[in-house]
Design an enzyme around this catalytic site. Sequence first.
Site, PDB file in Angstrom:
ATOM      1  N   LYS A 176      -4.016   6.555   9.068  1.00  0.00           N
ATOM      2  CA  LYS A 176      -2.794   5.817   8.756  1.00  0.00           C
ATOM      3  C   LYS A 176      -1.637   6.800   8.568  1.00  0.00           C
ATOM      4  CE  LYS A 176      -1.132   2.715   5.063  1.00  0.00           C
ATOM      5  NZ  LYS A 176      -1.547   2.072   3.781  1.00  0.00           N
TER       6      LYS A 176
ATOM      7  N   SER B 242      -1.372  -2.834   4.284  1.00  0.00           N
ATOM      8  CA  SER B 242      -0.543  -1.916   5.025  1.00  0.00           C
ATOM      9  C   SER B 242      -1.313  -1.047   6.024  1.00  0.00           C
ATOM     10  CB  SER B 242       0.189  -0.987   4.034  1.00  0.00           C
ATOM     11  OG  SER B 242      -0.732  -0.219   3.269  1.00  0.00           O
TER      12      SER B 242
ATOM     13  N   SER C 100      -4.510  -3.355   1.047  1.00  0.00           N
ATOM     14  CA  SER C 100      -4.156  -2.702   2.306  1.00  0.00           C
ATOM     15  C   SER C 100      -5.298  -2.138   3.122  1.00  0.00           C
ATOM     16  CB  SER C 100      -3.132  -1.603   2.041  1.00  0.00           C
ATOM     17  OG  SER C 100      -1.965  -2.144   1.488  1.00  0.00           O
TER      18      SER C 100
END
Length: 469
Positions: free
Chosen positions: A80, A155, A179
């Site tokens: 990420k 996220s 997330s």
Amino acid sequence: MTDDIVRMDATRISQLIARRELSPVEVMRAHLDRIAAVNPKLNAIVTLADGAMEGAERAEAAVRSGAQLGPLHGVPFTVKDGIDTAGVLTQRGSPIFRGRVPETDATVVARLKAAGAILIAKTNPPEFSYSIETDNLLTGQTNNPWNLDYTPGGSSGGESAAIAAGMSPLGVGSDLSISLRGPAAHTGIVGFKATHGRMPMTGHWPRVPRRFWHIGPMARSVRDVALAYSLMAGPDGADGFSISSPGLDTGVGTKSTRQLRVGWMASPGFFGPIDPEVVATVKAAAQALSSAGYHVEQVRLPVVEQTDANSVLWQLQQMESQPEFEKVTAGHEVEIFRHARLVLDAPDTPIADFVAAEQAIERLRDSFAEYFRRYDVLLCPVTPFPATRHGLNDVVVDGVTVSPFHVMSATSPFSLTGMPALSMRFGTSRDGLPIGVQVVSSWLAEPTVLKVASLLEEVSPVRDLHPTI
């Protein structure tokens, strides 16, 4: 062969490489080809890592030379883009950080590399990793590989979409309230949030509120997240929250010496409505565990039902996040997207409300402590509803109109209390979208979570389903 390779899990790839039945170069080329083929539709990958193919060539040379190989030797992985990667763009989903290249790896990234894994790419986050949808002004919107009109969540939505679509077998995401687990549920993969502190947060931004942030592995199999967890966990001498405990046994592949006790709840269970298809999926998973010989019964946790964990988290994190966001956005007001704007425009939490929120967490912790004296596992929804279309302002759940932020209602309690929780697919909605279940256990009981999840994976009715993109 490319299609076969990109559907293999990381454990299988590493086994075949170690046996010289598969070349690290073949593996890397297959995943790069897959990225070229499907990422234009998904926008999950935002940066390819320089040197990935060269790394694969070095890994292949090591195999040929008979060198000792790490447990992930030659396996590609993604990260990420809120997590630092040395020499590779880490732009945090914002034009404010355009062109930012860290000098050092985040601790968890360095540990995966030390195990032989090769960074292939960075994946899209929302702005500052702060949203339930994955989009931003710099690298745009990520789509769900099961239906491009739907969100993969946030996220870690870019990470989940990349893994679900076969662009990566293994990834690193992060979790403040949902997330890791929500995007995993929305895209049909596995996401694991270990006990708070198990994974050092060094190299992750934002650092606040660090007592709620978690880093964790994402993959298409339970054994992969178990392996990655065993490699990533443990203190690093830099993150003061990182903890150790006797051993890091994953529990996968070992037999229980006693009958595990499982409580399950869906609706009522959390603060707000739950989609009937989600309820049915959790119930089916509970029945599967019962058939496997576990002691299973439906339970109620009144404190969880009565606590608006989303509001509690917002009241606490806003007080810490707002000053940090003000500092980094000063002079860049035209480059702020809606996610950071929500934090910046929010009024200060009154001190009485702040204290009440902290006390609400204490009540949740006490309730869970008492529950786990009687049960080994809590089985529940990951999200109250499957993935939704992009950009909805309201969602109708079982006839009730709720905010899209209701999606966090079944994950926030375990972020607030720092408990280990795993998300995995066990069903399919009428629209053909994945539905997940959440496996939770007491603090530091990761082996129990992984053992139960591994069994559910074996009997899952959707184990071999993949997006057709």
